[in-house]
Design a protein around this motif. Structure first.
Motif, PDB file in Angstrom:
ATOM      1  N   ALA A 123       0.811  -1.216   0.000  1.00 28.01           N
ATOM      2  CA  ALA A 123       0.000   0.000   0.000  1.00 28.01           C
ATOM      3  C   ALA A 123       0.842   1.263   0.000  1.00 28.01           C
ATOM      4  O   ALA A 123       1.683   1.471   0.854  1.00 28.01           O
ATOM      5  N   GLY A 124       0.610   2.079  -0.988  1.00 28.91           N
ATOM      6  CA  GLY A 124       1.230   3.392  -0.993  1.00 28.91           C
ATOM      7  C   GLY A 124       2.629   3.447  -1.585  1.00 28.91           C
ATOM      8  O   GLY A 124       3.122   4.508  -1.912  1.00 28.91           O
ATOM      9  N   PRO A 172       7.264  -4.223   3.169  1.00 26.66           N
ATOM     10  CA  PRO A 172       6.066  -4.253   3.997  1.00 26.66           C
ATOM     11  C   PRO A 172       5.184  -5.432   3.580  1.00 26.66           C
ATOM     12  O   PRO A 172       5.014  -5.664   2.386  1.00 26.66           O
ATOM     13  N   SER A 173       4.685  -6.176   4.538  1.00 25.29           N
ATOM     14  CA  SER A 173       3.811  -7.315   4.225  1.00 25.29           C
ATOM     15  C   SER A 173       3.031  -7.648   5.488  1.00 25.29           C
ATOM     16  O   SER A 173       3.356  -7.157   6.564  1.00 25.29           O
ATOM     17  N   GLN A 174       2.033  -8.522   5.330  1.00 21.22           N
ATOM     18  CA  GLN A 174       1.275  -8.947   6.505  1.00 21.22           C
ATOM     19  C   GLN A 174       2.197  -9.685   7.482  1.00 21.22           C
ATOM     20  O   GLN A 174       2.123  -9.493   8.695  1.00 21.22           O
ATOM     21  N   SER A 175       3.095 -10.511   6.938  1.00 18.81           N
ATOM     22  CA  SER A 175       4.033 -11.247   7.789  1.00 18.81           C
ATOM     23  C   SER A 175       4.856 -10.286   8.630  1.00 18.81           C
ATOM     24  O   SER A 175       5.070 -10.495   9.815  1.00 18.81           O
ATOM     25  N   LYS A 176       5.326  -9.243   7.966  1.00 22.58           N
ATOM     26  CA  LYS A 176       6.184  -8.291   8.660  1.00 22.58           C
ATOM     27  C   LYS A 176       5.390  -7.548   9.726  1.00 22.58           C
ATOM     28  O   LYS A 176       5.882  -7.352  10.844  1.00 22.58           O
ATOM     29  N   SER A 177       4.154  -7.138   9.393  1.00 22.78           N
ATOM     30  CA  SER A 177       3.430  -6.357  10.393  1.00 22.78           C
ATOM     31  C   SER A 177       3.040  -7.226  11.584  1.00 22.78           C
ATOM     32  O   SER A 177       3.043  -6.761  12.725  1.00 22.78           O
ATOM     33  N   GLN A 178       2.756  -8.517  11.339  1.00 17.69           N
ATOM     34  CA  GLN A 178       2.485  -9.407  12.478  1.00 17.69           C
ATOM     35  C   GLN A 178       3.724  -9.561  13.351  1.00 17.69           C
ATOM     36  O   GLN A 178       3.649  -9.558  14.579  1.00 17.69           O
TER      37      GLN A 178
END
Ligand code: HEM
Ligand SMILES: *[C@@H]1O[C@H](CO)[C@@H](O)[C@H](O)[C@H]1NC(C)=O
Length: 521
Positions: A12-13, A265-271
């Protein structure tokens, strides 16, 4: 339509809004990750061929070590038993090569391999960085005591060992008993939630589900002591849910093995970011509370080692994670297998119950004894149903000859845990099969006889930090359970008692998919 993987990568972005630009950017990233992975594969293939030129991975006659040609990075966890069978088919009783994301590793499966590898261990053994599991694993457990080596490892064990000693666990005995009792009281209502539980009557539960929370609570009590309030434990359960996602990706994630992916940035990273942040905050808060309210809390007693610089905060947090979260899968599987093995073996269960009922006068003395059926049942259950199909890798810092084959320094070796623990001749002696559950076998075997045939808490000088605590947890558990219920199998055909229990394919530990019937006595 947006391709579905865009959502997962979650850029995103950072890329143009137009579908074309998005596709191009994602395509380039996927390509870069692919090229990077292929480069790694190629590099290690070349290294192996060069090593063979120099005579490594060969026996004295110049025969090459057999090799399982596929990548077992994931399959060794999800389908470990099949990997083991294929290894036996190609290599028989010799060690063989398996591939871990392009890196060669050697599988040890017989007592002579294990003896060659660990028997000559002096100082020169170590765990590879991140246990050979890449950058995502690094962020969650890469600095834990189980992964570090040398002086660092020694320092860390000095910090944590005193809080996980046999004496510590004995002191917590009554707390453990209380928790096991509370767990037993609640267990039938777990079933009621799913519709078929009637209070006071028998009930059926999946063994792993039944045993999931209990060891988590017990280990949390060891770590946080009196500072573990109900609310704090609730918070830990929340954190555990997040941790399960993160660890699942550390073991089974494909993209998570890429260093490049780790930066994006990814879902894995934000988790991962979220877990890292919350885990730190949770522990610091527990330490503060313990100090402010004068509560006894082992984690608070360990923390000065961070303040005085002996270990880093990251090492501290990773190790508490390893002790609490990462080992829950191991310990809950071990408890579940105890139930299953006793349910499948009625005579063993009856004998053990008789022994337990004969020792109600002095439970403490009974717990301490090591020549009891209770002790042997715990040993036998781990022998027959190990926590993982393959041990995590370890390498020697000098060249070695293992099972007649020359192995270069630095080659990670893993143990085929089930095969060693069931197929070694010592387990198939005295007319009892290695795949039978027979606690009594330990009455006639000496420790020396099975020294290189039994992986339980580690074979080298390095041992499980929870080994003393585990014994007390397992025994306290069995003593209480056997007084309360008769355990029966569900859906096991007569004569199949020696077949390995069905296991789940989505866990990194060997996790049974087997229900048990609990019949009140
Ligand atoms: C009965 C259940 C358990 C089994 C079968 C088991 C088995 C093992 C094994 C095989 C190792 C590897 C040793 C090596 O380096 O070769 C290990 C390491 C470890 N285990 Fe356990 N474990 C159990 C329970 C626990 C519990 C309850 C805890 C926490 C309290 C724990 C914490 C650890 C840690 C932190 C390490 C890394 C130790 C180090 O490298 O210094 N384990 N365990
Ligand atoms: C467990 O007990 C053994 C022997 O009794 C001891 O050598 C070891 O240090 C203990 N482990 C821990 C973590 O306290």
């Amino acid at each position: 339509m947006m391709p579905s993987h865009i959502e997962q990568i979650n850029l995103a972005g950072t890329i143009p809004k137009s579908a074309y630009g998005t596709c191009l950017a994602v395509g380039l990233i996927v390509l870069a990750i692919y090229v990077y992975d292929q480069y790694n594969f190629l590099r290690y293939q070349v290294a192996k061929v060069l090593a063979q030129r120099l005579g490594y991975f060969k026996d004295a006659q110049g025969n090459r070590m057999k090799e399982l040609s596929f990548n077992s990075r994931f399959l060794r966890f999800s389908n470990g038993h099949e990997v083991s069978e294929q290894g036996t088919a190609i290599a028989g009783d010799e060690p063989y090569i398996t591939w871990n994301d392009g890196k060669p590793e050697v599988v040890l499966s017989c007592p002579n391999h294990v003896k060659d590898f660990y028997g000559r261990e002096t100082k020169g053994h170590a765990k590879p960085p991140n246990m050979g599991m890449g950058p995502y694993f690094d962020r969650v457990l890469g600095s834990s005591v189980g992964v570090l080596n040398g002086d660092k490892w020694k320092t860390m064990r000095k910090v944590f060992d005193p809080h996980l000693s046999h004496q510590m666990a004995m002191d917590l005995r009554s707390t453990f008993s209380r928790e096991v009792a509370a767990w037993m009281k609640d267990l039938p209502s777990t079933v009621a939630k799913f519709g078929n539980g009637v209070p006071g009557s028998e009930f059926v539960l999946d063994a792993s589900t039944a045993c999931r929370i209990l060891p988590f609570k017990l280990v949390a009590l060891i770590l946080y002591g009196d500072a573990l309030s109900e609310a704090a434990f609730e918070e830990l359960l929340q954190l555990n849910a997040l941790h399960e996602k993160v660890v699942f990706k550390a073991f089974f994630g494909k993209r998570e093995r890429s260093r490049l992916f780790a930066l994006l940035p990814s879902q894995s990273k934000s988790q991962m970011d979220e877990f890292e942040r919350e885990w730190r905050v949770f522990n610091l808060k527990m330490i503060q509370t313990a100090e402010a309210e004068g509560l006894s809390c082992p984690v608070a007693k360990m923390h000065p080692s961070v303040l005085n610089g002996a270990i880093t905060e990251r090492e501290f947090l990773h190790t508490i994670d390893e002790i609490l979260f990462a080992n829950i899968d191991v310990t809950s599987s071990v408890l579940a297998f105890l139930l299953i093995n006793l349910a499948r073996n009625v005579p063993a269960q009856t004998d053990l119950r008789a022994e337990v009922l004969g020792h109600t006068a002095d439970p403490e003395a009974y717990l301490q004894k090591t020549d009891t059926l209770l002790e042997f049942a715990c040993m036998e259950s781990i022998r027959l149903c190990p926590a993982a199909w393959f041990s995590l890798p370890e390498y020697a810092t000098s060249d070695m000859t293992v099972g007649g084959y020359s192995i270069p320094a630095g080659t990670p070796c893993i143990i085929d845990w089930w095969r060693l623990n069931t197929q070694s001749p010592v387990w198939n002696s005295g007319g009892v099969s290695g795949t039978a559950f027979s606690p009594q076998r330990f009455q006639r075997l000496t420790l020396q006889a099975y020294r290189w045939s039994f992986l339980r808490f580690g074979l080298g000088s390095r041992k499980c930090i929870g080994k003393n605590v585990s014994g007390i947890i397992m025994k306290t558990f069995l003593m209480a359970v056997l007084k309360e219920w008769e355990l029966e199998t569900v859906g096991v055909t007569k004569g199949d008692e020696q077949k390995m229990v069905d296991t789940r394919k989505d866990r990194f530990t060997v996790t049974p998919a087997q229900s048990v019937r609990f019949v009140p006595i």
